[in-house]
Scaffold this motif. Structure first.
Motif, PDB file in Angstrom:
ATOM      1  N   MET A 127      78.257 132.934  51.238  1.00  0.00           N
ATOM      2  CA  MET A 127      77.148 132.888  51.998  1.00  0.00           C
ATOM      3  C   MET A 127      75.839 132.236  51.199  1.00  0.00           C
ATOM      4  N   VAL A 128      75.810 133.174  50.030  1.00  0.00           N
ATOM      5  CA  VAL A 128      74.579 132.646  49.194  1.00  0.00           C
ATOM      6  C   VAL A 128      74.592 131.244  48.752  1.00  0.00           C
ATOM      7  N   VAL A 129      75.890 130.622  48.341  1.00  0.00           N
ATOM      8  CA  VAL A 129      75.958 129.284  48.141  1.00  0.00           C
ATOM      9  C   VAL A 129      75.552 128.676  49.251  1.00  0.00           C
ATOM     10  N   GLY A 130      76.360 128.865  50.259  1.00  0.00           N
ATOM     11  CA  GLY A 130      75.955 128.093  51.400  1.00  0.00           C
ATOM     12  C   GLY A 130      74.483 127.966  51.758  1.00  0.00           C
ATOM     13  N   GLY A 131      73.946 129.069  51.598  1.00  0.00           N
ATOM     14  CA  GLY A 131      72.348 128.964  52.047  1.00  0.00           C
ATOM     15  C   GLY A 131      71.414 128.210  50.968  1.00  0.00           C
ATOM     16  N   PHE A 132      71.928 128.302  49.937  1.00  0.00           N
ATOM     17  CA  PHE A 132      71.181 127.488  48.896  1.00  0.00           C
ATOM     18  C   PHE A 132      71.594 126.169  49.141  1.00  0.00           C
ATOM     19  N   ALA A 133      72.822 125.951  49.329  1.00  0.00           N
ATOM     20  CA  ALA A 133      73.276 124.292  49.521  1.00  0.00           C
ATOM     21  C   ALA A 133      72.454 123.876  50.456  1.00  0.00           C
ATOM     22  N   SER A 134      71.855 124.556  51.607  1.00  0.00           N
ATOM     23  CA  SER A 134      71.458 123.808  52.710  1.00  0.00           C
ATOM     24  C   SER A 134      70.153 123.196  52.374  1.00  0.00           C
ATOM     25  N   GLY A 135      69.739 123.438  51.300  1.00  0.00           N
ATOM     26  CA  GLY A 135      68.384 122.871  51.180  1.00  0.00           C
ATOM     27  C   GLY A 135      67.070 123.029  51.910  1.00  0.00           C
ATOM     28  N   SER A 136      67.268 124.087  52.535  1.00  0.00           N
ATOM     29  CA  SER A 136      66.141 124.508  53.615  1.00  0.00           C
ATOM     30  C   SER A 136      65.442 125.762  52.969  1.00  0.00           C
ATOM     31  N   PRO A 137      64.023 125.898  52.995  1.00  0.00           N
ATOM     32  CA  PRO A 137      63.380 126.836  52.338  1.00  0.00           C
ATOM     33  C   PRO A 137      63.915 128.346  53.031  1.00  0.00           C
ATOM     34  N   TYR A 138      63.817 128.269  54.250  1.00  0.00           N
ATOM     35  CA  TYR A 138      64.318 129.518  55.169  1.00  0.00           C
ATOM     36  C   TYR A 138      65.676 130.127  54.561  1.00  0.00           C
ATOM     37  N   ALA A 139      66.720 129.096  54.418  1.00  0.00           N
ATOM     38  CA  ALA A 139      68.009 129.301  53.911  1.00  0.00           C
ATOM     39  C   ALA A 139      67.822 129.937  52.363  1.00  0.00           C
ATOM     40  N   GLN A 144      68.501 134.238  48.538  1.00  0.00           N
ATOM     41  CA  GLN A 144      68.069 134.995  47.587  1.00  0.00           C
ATOM     42  C   GLN A 144      67.978 136.550  47.989  1.00  0.00           C
ATOM     43  N   ARG A 145      67.684 136.589  48.951  1.00  0.00           N
ATOM     44  CA  ARG A 145      67.605 137.854  49.607  1.00  0.00           C
ATOM     45  C   ARG A 145      68.823 138.775  49.641  1.00  0.00           C
ATOM     46  N   GLU A 146      69.991 137.831  49.918  1.00  0.00           N
ATOM     47  CA  GLU A 146      71.423 138.385  50.020  1.00  0.00           C
ATOM     48  C   GLU A 146      71.889 138.668  48.580  1.00  0.00           C
ATOM     49  N   MET A 147      71.470 137.824  47.734  1.00  0.00           N
ATOM     50  CA  MET A 147      71.994 138.114  46.348  1.00  0.00           C
ATOM     51  C   MET A 147      71.228 139.391  45.982  1.00  0.00           C
ATOM     52  N   ALA A 148      69.912 139.580  46.127  1.00  0.00           N
ATOM     53  CA  ALA A 148      69.296 140.791  45.544  1.00  0.00           C
ATOM     54  C   ALA A 148      69.916 141.930  46.080  1.00  0.00           C
ATOM     55  N   THR A 149      70.173 141.923  47.591  1.00  0.00           N
ATOM     56  CA  THR A 149      71.021 142.944  48.442  1.00  0.00           C
ATOM     57  C   THR A 149      72.073 143.220  47.710  1.00  0.00           C
ATOM     58  N   MET A 150      73.010 142.325  47.425  1.00  0.00           N
ATOM     59  CA  MET A 150      74.351 142.342  46.618  1.00  0.00           C
ATOM     60  C   MET A 150      74.220 143.090  45.563  1.00  0.00           C
TER      61      MET A 150
END
Lengths: 356, 524, 114, 116
Positions: A127-139, A144-150
């Motif tokens: 999910m993190v990689v997918g979010g980063f790969a979307s190239g959208s600031p929101y994502a 990065q929040r998901e990673m911090a939560t992890m």
């Protein structure tokens, strides 16, 4: 091991994997439906029908599968699939329906708790990689929040897993304490003394609070946070890619539930009732599903209905300070159970009070 | 005796002699042709690599080899042992394999990476000298020899770190490195002199045999451990490491991993072999010291790495965190060995921890090496190392991205990569010493994942940036070097049992088997 | 007592050298500190091999009498040679640093970023 | 021979067999790809559909759309500020301090071996 055996094992793995993929997805979606129904009733709504998750997936399959222009296409497409596949592979190592795990019974190759801990990271990672790969600031913010939560929740989770295995390694005659077959065969509840019992309850409580973060459910869903960052790391996903994440969520709920059941409630009804063969299997499966229902009810539904979303730094703080301390208290209880309680156990307390 | 046997019987000396000779021939060949020089260097390292493999086969099959220079017998007269000798057991050859894999891929990588620089003759000479230093450090059986090779390593790597002499930060990093490593080496020399003054020997086996753990021995032990741990980049003596790693050319950073690990090898050798007979005597077990230093190293490494914005500096801190795992694994074994109440057989987890620690040495070299090469590739293509200015490179540099993903998964220990196998060994053994050790190890591994995911996002993902429109994939030699290391990572990840049984297990056995190391001395 | 003076000198030299490295802010002085440590260690090696009234072991045919043991001297020689190389390398790096910063004071150079 | 490659990696306390996992992963991957294949593949390339979603705002320049590395993990750095600040203070970048740490560690180790 000759060629025939290898072929046999290979076919077992292939068939088992296929079966588990189907079972995992169906049961996962079913529990998602139940969860939504109960949550709705708690909030005084009628809620969607039980088959709503299936309808959702069907709807997502019909929708267009938009790949945004800022995205890295191959990473963007691969991430959801990898996440789902890795989640389903965890089921191979878990004892479902009260039976030993698929890989335990048939072949010597087994996985252990640490492996499950790491495999559980892969869906979140996807999910993190997918979010980063979307190239959208929101994502990106969501990812990065998901990673911090992890990072945050893995600390208490590691404490729980290591504590349980450590306590188990002290039990006479246990080998391979990290393997789930050993854990389910020797439930700790009956072995530990009173202080250890308290420790186990504390660890169970910690695990129940870790679960919603693992599944990114309220109150730990700031990575998705619809109201602030519009779905966060999923904001650019649509159509079948989003459906993959939806399925991952369902299967992961099943995995976490099964893990809690296996770690803390590995009991079966059939030995108690003296049942055998088919009736025993059916009863065990039903009992397992009931246990799973209870676990998900407490760790997901109840918590998500009753608590509001936390800020990301609050999440990190919650997990790294209070929950880690709680986990450590549990661990210390287990340790003291070994040293203090043997000297000052129930027996000696009773002695001191003059009861015996 | 045919040629191969002849070659093999002198392999220990040739391992050092061939790169040394090559180092001084390189400038001469460089005058003829640049391409020829590159092929020559790669050939030299390849040949050395083959010798290492042949020697390794022999050692794994038939035990340690003692190679005496200038004689067949280590003794002069009946008692005195002053001849220089190489004492090669499974651990030495294990470390030599790491060194040679790293230098070989560095030479391969340099072909394209360093092509546009001047002074390459000197660069390749120093690269070969550095290899000589590393190999000598791990193969030697003589304390003073160890010091000499240590100094060769320091001088060569200092010159290589400051290779970009027009960049002031590189010079600064080189200066820091040489100050730190010279002081370290001087203290090593002091310790050697202390031991020599007492026991009239420089030979490790001889010293180990006669050591009594007197007052002077204690001082020598402390000096050796502190100085070698500083060479190995253990917190809180790690600060030179990010400076040096991040300012050196990427190919040099790759070999520097080997030199830090040679320092760690020194620590292990001193504790297990040199002081092996008196391992139970320190008041607080040195094993606990190693374990606590290891935990500190992990935590400080990951926390500092998480806030870095320079690509190579971030990897350097990640590398520091990885060093902690080795100390944790080996330290756990040492605590059990140092405990007179427990034998190793009663606590099988200690040996597993040792295996995990040593396996992690190899894995760390591969993972961090691959990541450094990726960082170098990104620098080569974009001339940019700050993560704040990079972005969207996965579009233009597909292979580099894939290699980065492999490195990322491997260093954070995601199955099925090699990092997972060694970390699994460490987690599932150290918890029996104390559960907290495993918990912190798991935590730092997850933070390593977060660190490199951040790099993944910042450098490779995100929208297409206009300034990187024209960026192209790096040349083939760099991809080849990355592929070479990545292949190792995948093989080690897919067949962990095979690798552990064939190379790690003998190395771990060699480390705890003191009598085997001193075999020629105590009879046989 | 008198025989211990060299050892005390060794300890003194090493401590002086270390304190120079730690407390001096001038790069040249740091290098001087390192060379002082080096001299201390070399002195220690020499002292170890010293024997009163012995001859140097450089004869082809020995004249008899007490000979000094050659090994520590060989070690010292090696160590001195290495020391020269290291010092030269350090000084050349300092030249480059001076050219760039125009000062030898570490406080004015600014450390590496975090 | 084949056995050696298929052997389960046994740590004494747990297991790990990469080959089995890989086989299962590949099988499930195929199944998932087939399931995914039932979905709709199309979208309208080059239309507003593919623009990044910014709650209806105009998209910024590309360089501004990329969240920089130093802005990541805010929540974590915020709640761990005290640790990070302390560590940053420790890393002065001054070689004298590096040597000072070396001396400190020597002191601690002397304590360990029982000299002080």
């Amino acid at each position: 091991m000759n060629f025939m055996e290898i072929a046999q094992t290979g076919i077992t793995i292939i068939i088992g994997a296929m079966a588990l993929a189907v079972v995992g997805i169906v049961v996962g979606l079913l529990y998602k439906g139940i969860d939504r129904k109960i949550a709705a009733h708690m909030q005084g709504r009628i809620g969607p029908p039980l088959r709503q998750p299936f309808l959702d997936v069907r709807k997502l399959f019909v929708k267009e599968n938009v790949i945004p222009e800022n995205a890295i296409t191959w990473v963007f497409n691969l991430a959801p699939i990898t996440g789902l596949v890795a989640t389903i592979t965890i089921l191979l190592y878990l004892p479902i329906g009260g039976f030993p795990a698929l890989l335990d019974g048939i072949i010597v190759a087994k996985g252990d708790l640490i492996l499950i801990l790491y495999l559980l990271m892969i869906p979140s990672l996807a999910m993190v990689v997918g979010g980063f790969a979307s190239g959208s600031p929101y994502a990106t913010i969501g990812a990065q929040r998901e990673m911090a939560t992890m990072i945050a929740y893995e600390f208490p989770l590691a404490i729980i897993i290591i504590s349980l295995s450590w306590r188990l390694s002290l039990v006479q005659g246990t080998t391979h304490v990290f393997s789930l077959s050993t854990i389910t065969a020797t439930p700790l509840w009956g072995i530990v003394g009173p202080l250890g019992f308290i420790g186990l309850v504390i660890l169970l409580l910690t695990l129940v609070i870790v679960t919603p973060a693992e599944l990114s459910k309220i109150p730990f869903d700031s990575p998705e946070a619809e109201t602030e960052i519009a779905g966060g790391l999923l904001v650019e996903y649509s159509g079948r890619n989003l459906a993959m994440f939806y399925l991952t969520d369902g299967v992961k709920t099943l995995v976490m539930g099964t893990l809690i059941v296996a770690l803390f409630f590995p009991y079966n009804l059939s030995p108690l009732l003296g049942l055998e063969s088919y009736t025993a299997i059916i009863i065990d499966i039903l009992f397992f599903l009931a246990k799973l229902f209870c676990v998900i009810l407490f760790s997901v539904t109840l918590i998500r209905v009753s608590i509001a979303r936390l800020k990301i730094d609050q999440i990190v703080y919650t997990y790294w300070v209070p929950l880690t301390l709680l986990g450590l208290v549990g661990l210390i209880c287990l340790m003291w159970d070994q040293t203090i309680m043997t000297q000052f156990g129930m027996q000696s307390i009773a002695n001191m009070l003059g009861l015996i | 005796m045919n040629f191969l046997d002849q070659l093999l019987s002198h392999a220990p000396a040739l391992l050092v002699a061939i790169p040394l000779l090559g180092a001084f021939l390189t400038p001469l060949i460089g005058r003829v042709n640049d391409k020829l020089r590159n092929i020559f260097v790669i050939g030299i390292l390849g040949f050395t690599g083959i010798l290492v493999i042949l020697l390794a086969q022999q050692i794994f099959a038939s035990g340690p080899i003692t190679y005496v220079f200038g004689s067949l017998d280590p003794y002069v007269g009946k008692e005195t042992v002053i001849r220089i000798l190489f004492e090669i057991d499974a651990l030495s050859i294990f470390m030599a394999m790491i060194a040679i894999v790293l230098s070989f891929s560095a030479a391969l990588y340099s072909w394209a990476y360093m092509e546009k620089n001047t002074g390459l003759d000197k660069y390749y000479s120093l690269l070969l000298l550095l290899t000589v230093g590393m190999l000598g450090m791990v193969l030697t059986g003589d304390m003073f020899n160890f010091f000499v090779f240590l100094e060769i390593t320091s001088i060569a790597s200092c010159a290589l770190i400051a290779f970009y002499i027009n960049k002031v930060k590189s010079v600064e990093a080189g200066f820091k490195y040489i100050v730190v490593s010279t002081i370290g080496a001087l203290f090593v020399l002091m310790a050697i002199a202390l031991l020599y003054g007492q026991y009239d020997a420089l030979n490790i086996a001889k010293l180990a045999d006669s050591i009594t753990f007197s007052f002077v021995d204690k001082i020598a032990l402390v000096l050796l451990i502190a100085a070698l741990a500083m060479k190995g980049g253990i917190v809180p003596m790690h600060m030179w490491l990010p400076d040096a790693y991040s300012r050196a050319p990427a190919s040099v950073s790759l070999i520097l991993i080997g030199t830090t690990q040679a320092g760690l090898y020194g620590v292990f050798r001193v504790l297990f072999t040199l002081y092996g007979n008196v391992i139970t005597l320190p008041t607080i077990s040195m094993g606990w010291a190693l374990v606590i230093l290891g935990l500190l190293t992990m935590l400080v490494g990951v926390i500092m790495a998480l806030i870095q914005i320079d690509f190579k500096r971030l990897i350097a801190y990640g590398a520091i965190a990885e060093l902690g795992y080795m100390f944790l694994g080996v330290g756990t074994c040492l605590t059990i060995l140092a405990n007179p109440d427990i034998t190793l057989a009663q606590a099988p987890f200690a040996f597993e921890a040792l295996k995990g620690g040593l396996f992690h040495v190899f894995n760390d070299a591969l993972d961090v090496g691959l990541l450094f090469m990726v960082a170098g590739a990104v620098y080569y293509a974009t001339k940019e190392t700050s993560l704040n200015r990079l972005g969207g490179l996965a579009r233009n540099m597909k292979y580099t991205t894939i290699f980065f993903i492999i490195g990322l998964l491997a260093i954070s220990g995601i199955p099925p990569m090699n990092g997972f196998a060694s970390k699994l060994l460490i987690y599932e053994s150290t918890y029996q010493l104390n559960p907290i050790l495993s918990i912190i190890a798991i935590l730092s591994s997850i933070m390593l994942l977060a660190i490199f995911i951040k790099v993944f996002h910042a450098a490779f993902l995100g929208p297409k940036l206009p300034q990187f429109d024209t960026v192209k994939e790096v040349p083939r030699s760099m991809l080849l070097a990355m592929g070479f290391i990545a292949a190792f990572i995948i093989i080690f990840g897919l067949f962990p049992d095979l690798i552990v049984n064939t190379i790690v297990d003998p190395a771990a056995n060699a480390l705890i088997d003191n009598a085997g190391y001193m075999r020629w001395l105590i009879g046989g | 007592m008198i025989a211990n003076i060299p050892y005390l000198a060794v300890v003194g030299l090493i401590i002086i050298g270390l304190s120079a490295v730690i407390f001096k802010k001038n790069l040249i002085k740091i290098i001087i500190g390192i060379t002082i440590i080096q001299s201390g260690v070399n002195l220690f090696l020499i002292t170890l091999g010293y024997r009163e009234g012995s001859t140097a072991p450089i004869w082809t045919s020995s004249p008899g009498g007490v000979m000094a043991f050659p090994v520590p001297q060989a070690l010292t020689l090696t160590s001195i040679v290495i020391g020269v190389a290291v010092t030269a390398l350090m000084l050349s790096l300092v030249i480059h640093l001076y050219r760039h910063h125009g000062t030898l004071d570490v406080r004015k150079m600014g450390g590496d970023d975090q | 021979m084949l056995d050696m490659f298929l052997q389960t990696f046994d740590t004494g306390n747990g297991f790990w067999n990469p080959i089995v996992w890989i086989v299962a992963f590949v099988v499930i991957f195929l199944i998932v790809v087939i399931i995914r294949g039932f979905g709709n593949k199309n979208y309208k390339k080059g239309t507003g559909q593919t623009k990044a979603f910014l709650s209806g705002n105009q998209e910024y320049e590309k360089t501004q759309m990329h969240v920089k590395a130093s802005n990541l993990y805010w929540g974590w750095t915020e709640s761990m500020k005290w640790v990070i600040d302390g560590l940053k203070k420790m890393h002065t970048g001054n070689v004298s301090d590096y040597v000072l740490w070396f001396v400190v560690v020597m002191g601690i180790l002397l304590l360990c071996v029982g000299l002080i």
